[in-house]
Structure formats: C-alpha cells, structure tokens
Design an enzyme around this catalytic site. Structure first.
Site, PDB file in Angstrom:
ATOM      1  N   ASP A  56      17.588  11.923 -38.078  1.00 42.45           N
ATOM      2  CA  ASP A  56      18.376  10.791 -37.044  1.00 42.45           C
ATOM      3  C   ASP A  56      19.596  10.897 -37.045  1.00 42.45           C
ATOM      4  OD1 ASP A  56      18.564   9.242 -34.756  1.00 42.45           O
ATOM      5  OD2 ASP A  56      18.032   7.521 -36.061  1.00 42.45           O
ATOM      6  N   HIS A  87      16.259   0.342 -43.892  1.00 44.37           N
ATOM      7  CA  HIS A  87      15.307   1.894 -43.963  1.00 44.37           C
ATOM      8  C   HIS A  87      16.546   3.173 -44.301  1.00 44.37           C
ATOM      9  CE1 HIS A  87      17.164   2.525 -39.676  1.00 44.37           C
ATOM     10  NE2 HIS A  87      17.185   3.740 -40.416  1.00 44.37           N
ATOM     11  N   GLN A  89      11.771   7.042 -40.976  1.00 43.57           N
ATOM     12  CA  GLN A  89      12.826   5.999 -41.706  1.00 43.57           C
ATOM     13  C   GLN A  89      11.849   4.969 -42.337  1.00 43.57           C
ATOM     14  OE1 GLN A  89      14.967   6.328 -38.005  1.00 43.57           O
ATOM     15  NE2 GLN A  89      16.885   7.572 -39.200  1.00 43.57           N
ATOM     16  N   ARG A  91      30.396  -1.105 -40.007  1.00 46.10           N
ATOM     17  CA  ARG A  91      29.432  -1.491 -38.540  1.00 46.10           C
ATOM     18  C   ARG A  91      28.139  -1.667 -39.625  1.00 46.10           C
ATOM     19  NH1 ARG A  91      25.380   1.790 -36.584  1.00 46.10           N
ATOM     20  NH2 ARG A  91      24.880   1.440 -34.573  1.00 46.10           N
ATOM     21  N   ASP A 112      23.810  -0.879 -38.691  1.00 45.46           N
ATOM     22  CA  ASP A 112      23.108  -0.670 -38.267  1.00 45.46           C
ATOM     23  C   ASP A 112      21.632  -2.182 -38.126  1.00 45.46           C
ATOM     24  OD1 ASP A 112      21.749   1.935 -36.833  1.00 45.46           O
ATOM     25  OD2 ASP A 112      20.085   1.094 -38.146  1.00 45.46           O
ATOM     26  N   LEU A 117      16.106  -6.586 -40.761  1.00 49.03           N
ATOM     27  CA  LEU A 117      15.352  -6.803 -42.054  1.00 49.03           C
ATOM     28  C   LEU A 117      14.506  -7.797 -42.112  1.00 49.03           C
ATOM     29  CD1 LEU A 117      18.926  -6.859 -43.928  1.00 49.03           C
ATOM     30  CD2 LEU A 117      17.622  -4.574 -43.020  1.00 49.03           C
ATOM     31  N   GLU A 172      25.108  -4.852 -35.207  1.00 48.12           N
ATOM     32  CA  GLU A 172      24.511  -3.723 -33.978  1.00 48.12           C
ATOM     33  C   GLU A 172      23.107  -5.290 -34.103  1.00 48.12           C
ATOM     34  OE1 GLU A 172      22.361  -0.396 -32.516  1.00 48.12           O
ATOM     35  OE2 GLU A 172      21.306  -0.418 -35.134  1.00 48.12           O
ATOM     36  N   HIS A 197      30.408  -5.545  -7.087  1.00 42.01           N
ATOM     37  CA  HIS A 197      31.528  -6.622  -7.221  1.00 42.01           C
ATOM     38  C   HIS A 197      30.413  -7.922  -7.787  1.00 42.01           C
ATOM     39  CE1 HIS A 197      33.260  -3.206  -5.326  1.00 42.01           C
ATOM     40  NE2 HIS A 197      33.272  -3.187  -6.910  1.00 42.01           N
ATOM     41  N   ASP A 198      29.505  -8.026  -8.344  1.00 38.91           N
ATOM     42  CA  ASP A 198      28.718  -9.434  -8.786  1.00 38.91           C
ATOM     43  C   ASP A 198      28.875  -9.327 -10.948  1.00 38.91           C
ATOM     44  OD1 ASP A 198      28.392 -11.261  -9.533  1.00 38.91           O
ATOM     45  OD2 ASP A 198      25.819 -11.238  -8.075  1.00 38.91           O
TER      46      ASP A 198
HETATM   47  C1  NOJ Z   1      21.451   2.652 -34.011  1.00 42.72           C
HETATM   48  C2  NOJ Z   1      21.993   3.353 -34.287  1.00 42.72           C
HETATM   49  O1  NOJ Z   1      23.298   2.817 -33.753  1.00 42.72           O
HETATM   50  C3  NOJ Z   1      21.029   4.935 -34.080  1.00 42.72           C
HETATM   51  O2  NOJ Z   1      22.034   5.065 -33.784  1.00 42.72           O
HETATM   52  C4  NOJ Z   1      20.012   5.114 -34.731  1.00 42.72           C
HETATM   53  O3  NOJ Z   1      19.326   6.306 -34.065  1.00 42.72           O
HETATM   54  C5  NOJ Z   1      18.516   3.943 -35.117  1.00 42.72           C
HETATM   55  N1  NOJ Z   1      19.733   2.544 -35.705  1.00 42.72           N
HETATM   56  C6  NOJ Z   1      18.530   3.953 -36.357  1.00 42.72           C
HETATM   57  O4  NOJ Z   1      19.258   3.998 -37.567  1.00 42.72           O
END
Ligand code: NOJ
Length: 517
Positions: free
Chosen positions: A60, A103, A160, A206, A208, A213, A247, A300-301
């Site tokens: 991934d 994961h 994962q 950042r 993920d 969790l 995220e 354009h809303d």
């Molecule tokens: C979000 C990530 O941005 C994405 O690319 C990834 O496949 C999944 N999480 C799993 O980690």
C-alpha cells in the site's frame, strides 16, 4: 492551541517515490527532496509532508509499515533523512513525517510475534479473536494465516492488521478495554516511534486514519480522542513545538482530540468535493456532467462547501486549523477536469482561506491525472502519483534511469506541463501559485488564524469574503460580473484576470479574482 509556527505555514506534500530521483534507479529518494528544497521554498511553501518513507513491502505504497524506525532503502538511509531535517531547517522549512498508527504491515516484527501459537510479549499488540472459527459481527477479520488459534482484525487492506487500542464497549472476552495492558502498550509503542523521529529533528506528523484506533462502537470517537489527548500531553511536555495534522476530516472531533490541524477531504460527495470534484469520480469520461464550483460552466453554488465548512470553522476557530488541500495521493488531480485558468481561481481561493493549506506536488504546474495501471495498491489513485515533471529532458527531468525502470511512467503528452516551461512566465499556473503564496506570506490577514467573514455567497454571483482588513472576490463564471462589495476607496492589491473599481463597485472580468485593501 496549535503550534505557533503554523500561522504562516503552507505545506507541500511529497509522494517520495515520484518526486526526484538522484541515483538513477527510477524511484525518487530523500536526497532528491534535499536537492529540490530551494524550488519548494521559492514556490512559497515552508513545510513538507512526506508520505511514508519507512521500510515496507509496499503493498500500500508504504502505508504498510514493516519498520517504523528505518527509512526504506529505496529512499536512502536514516542519515539521509536526518540530513533532510537539518538542511530544511536551515532554509526555514519544517518537515512532517507520515505516522501510521492504526495498522502495520503483516511483515512487521510485532505481527510476526503476535501470530505465534505460544503467546509472546506481542500477543496483544493486534486484535485477535479467541478461536480460528470466530469472527466479529460484520467486521473484516481474517484467519488461516497463522499458527495462532484466532482470526485478526484488518484496518484497511488485507496486508494491514489493526493494532490493538482496545474497544470502547468490549462485548466478547477477546475484546480488551482501552486501559488493558495490551492496548496501553500499543499506545506507548506509537509514542516511542514519535519520540524517535522528533528527537532526530522532524517537526511533527500527518497521521494516517487518525480516527481509526479504538474499535467498535466508538461512534463519536470519544475513546480514540482520549488516546490522542494522551499523546498530546506527551508532546506538550516533551516536544511543545511539534505539530500534528489528522486524516480525520471532522475538525470538531480532531481538533478537540488535540490535533493542530485536520484535513477537509474528498470523502464521498461532501462539501470539499463540490469545489473541484463535483462529478461522478468512478469511471468519469470527458463530457460527463461536472458542476465543480470553479468550472466556468458550473452553476456556481458553493452552499454545500460553505454549509459544512462555516459550521466547522465557527466551532473550531479557537482550537486549531482546518486544512484545505489542492489534492493528495488518494484524490483525483484537479487538472483532470479543470483548465489552468480554473485552477488559478481554485488555488487563489484555497490559499486565501483561514487554516493551513496543503499543495500536492505537481499541482502547481497542473500535472494531469494519468490513466496508468495500478501500482503498490494504488488502483484508481495511481493516476495522481506519477513522477514530477521538471523539464523536457529525459523522463521529464525526474530520473536519469531508463524509462522502463521508472516507478510509474511520466506523462507522455507532448504538452505535458513542466516547471521549466512555466518558470518566469507570469501567465503560468506556477507563477500564479508563487504570486498568491507570496501575497499570503506578506499579508498577516491572509494567514491561518486571521478572521473570515462571508460577504456574498449567493449562487450565480461572485463569491465575496473578508479576511481581516482585506476583501476578496472570485468570479468563476465565463462572463463579467459585478461583485456585491463596496469598493469605494479600496485599492486592488492583487488580481487574476481583470478587476477594476467603477463608481465604487468592483467589476470582475470573466474568471477573475481580486484582493482589495
Ligand atoms: C489513508 C492513506 O492516505 C491511504 O493512501 C492509505 O491507503 C490508507 N490510509 C491506509 O493506510
């Protein structure tokens, strides 16, 4: 409170595989990022988010981490990354790494230990049911892969396995509460990873799937939030300058959980999608309906975006920042459906809004979404992950390697946009991005924490908004329009297209944008 340095920060997201290859093996590397720091700085970005660059089997694209503390050899060494931190800091650039706490790869040593028939110290690091024939409601579990008599939970792809942070409401004997020793040890292990990189000079993470969790049913994410609040206490005590972006795409939850920033992401057909991706993304063909706000031909809303955004903004102003993105490695590139002029307006809007914006590598030149076969679990995302287009040289300047060694093919179009072709041309997208970001840095009222007030958001009329002492207006339509704004005595300090004050009114040409002071 969010880290102070975020106030005047613009991030550049780098997918390291595809950015710049310095050793000719066809794949980008850390040294390539170091070589391009001046380019990034010159663009107006003063922070990086680098997608996972850790040891991984890459099922991934690196979000399947095999060793959290080791740079993947294909990108270089840990020392290369430490050098990147150091040189970036000398240039005034901060660096966020990508933390994947939910994961690991199935090849991670913790998982190998956890799979054993006889329990080891890592037996509870992942979530296992108590028998090989036992699943968990309708939640994805997998069995038959281990000596251990159990099935385990997945967090995303099959490769994962979910790390064990416990259950908010345990129902079965194998479901542990969040404060059981196993889940607490997982939490400490992730803190240890964070400490490792922070103490080597990274500026934060950042995160993920930050909301993933604690397991079922952590519906309003109270238990997952408590884990992050605990992490935040550690950061405040040990690394008070560190910043974290989630995220999560629910700022009221993420910012209360202790995050500095949360992305507004294109999840389903939400408000963010209405800006640049208001079309059927699955299998879209040229000519299909597209009502994206910044398309000249749309209605354009912006109400779908503003309804969601303004409510979040009002709720979280004192807590942290909402991050607007041009795109990311999971999202269709905006140049897929938008012309360079439409992109200029969209970026002008994104980069003059509150919060901390993120620019995805290559969007500054309008790199296209390419129709390429899936790579490393990318599937339809792969088209947004192709190599950066630097110049018209070999492999568009990405790599000296032979074309078939490249991580992904470069854009074969004869008019593929490049940095070299656009640099110095004031009409180019690249120079427009530079100019907008320079304006943002020069005007504190355009930065992360300055206020926002909507002055006109009527569908079919130019959007007008105030940031501190500045008034901004966008006419995304293909015809000239007057903006609902008293322009008397104000000076136009920045424009895209045409903007003039006539009798105290602001006249915007077709597809134009203006900032007034
Ligand atoms: C979000 C990530 O941005 C994405 O690319 C990834 O496949 C999944 N999480 C799993 O980690």
């Amino acid at each position: 409170m969010p880290a102070k340095w975020l106030k005047d920060t613009v991030f550049y997201e780098i997918y390291p595989q595809s950015f710049y290859d310095t050793n000719g093996d066809g794949i980008g590397d850390i040294n390539g990022i170091i070589e391009k720091l001046d380019y990034i700085k010159g663009l107006g970005c003063n922070a990086l988010w680098i997608n996972p660059c850790f040891d991984s089997p890459f099922k991934d694209a690196g979000y399947d981490v095999r060793d959290y503390k080791k740079v993947a050899p294909r990108y270089g060494t840990n020392n290369d990354l430490y050098r990147l931190f150091h040189i970036a800091h000398e240039k005034g650039i901060r660096v966020l790494l990508d933390l994947v706490p939910g994961h690991t790869s199935e090849e991670h040593a913790w998982f190998q230990e956890s799979k054993k028939a006889n329990p080891t110290a890592y037996a509870d690091r992942y979530i296992w049911t108590s028998g090989w024939f036992q699943g968990c409601r309708n939640i994805p579990v997998i069995g038959g892969e281990a000596e251990r008599n159990g099935t385990y939970l997945l967090n995303f792809f099959k490769c994962q396995p979910a790390l064990n942070y416990g259950f908010l409401k345990p129902e079965e004997s194998w479901q542990m509460p969040v404060d059981a020793p196993g889940p607490l040890a997982t939490r400490e292990a992730i803190k240890d990873v964070m400490r490792f990189w922070l103490s080597h000079g990274c500026d934060g993470f950042r995160v993920d799937m930050a909301n993933s969790l604690v397991k079922y049913d952590d519906e309003n994410k109270s238990a997952t939030s408590a884990v992050w609040q605990d992490v935040r206490r550690m950061l405040d005590a040990e690394f008070p300058d560190a910043a974290m972006v989630a995220e999560w795409s629910c700022p009221p939850q993420a910012l209360r959980a202790g995050y500095d920033m949360d992305f507004y992401l294109d999840w389903g057909t939400n408000g963010y999608g209405a800006l640049m991706r208001d079309y059927n993304q699955a299998g879209k063909k040229p000519g299909d309906a597209d009502n994206s706000y910044f398309r000249a031909a749309s209605t354009h809303d912006m109400s779908k975006f503003l309804g969601e955004y303004m409510a979040w903004y009002a709720d979280t102003r004192e807590l942290g920042y909402i991050s607007l993105i041009t795109c990311n490695h999971d999202t269709t590139r905006p140049a897929f459906n938008m012309s360079p002029r439409e992109l200029k307006l969209a970026y002008a809007f994104l980069f003059t809004m509150p919060g901390v914006p993120f620019l995805y590598y290559g969007d500054e030149i309008g790199m296209r979404y390419l129709d390429v076969p899936t790579k490393e679990g990318g599937y339809t995302r792969t088209g947004s992950r192709t190599p950066m287009q630097w110049n018209r040289g070999k492999n568009l300047g990405f790599s000296e390697g032979c074309a078939d060694s490249l991580y992904l093919p470069v854009d074969p179009a004869p008019d593929a946009p490049t940095v070299e072709a656009q640099a110095g041309d004031p009409d180019s997208l690249l120079e427009t991005v530079r100019a907008i970001l320079a304006l943002r840095h020069a005007q504190p009222d355009l930065q992360a924490d300055a206020g926002l007030e909507l002055l006109c958001a009527e569908p079919g009329q130019p959007l007008v908004y105030r940031r501190g002492s500045l008034a901004l207006a966008v006419n995304a339509a293909a015809r000239p329009m007057e903006a609902a704004l008293d322009a008397q005595g104000k000076q136009i300090i920045f424009a895209i297209g045409s903007a003039e004050e006539k009798d105290g009114r602001l006249q915007l040409g077709a597809q134009s944008f203006a900032v007034l002071k």
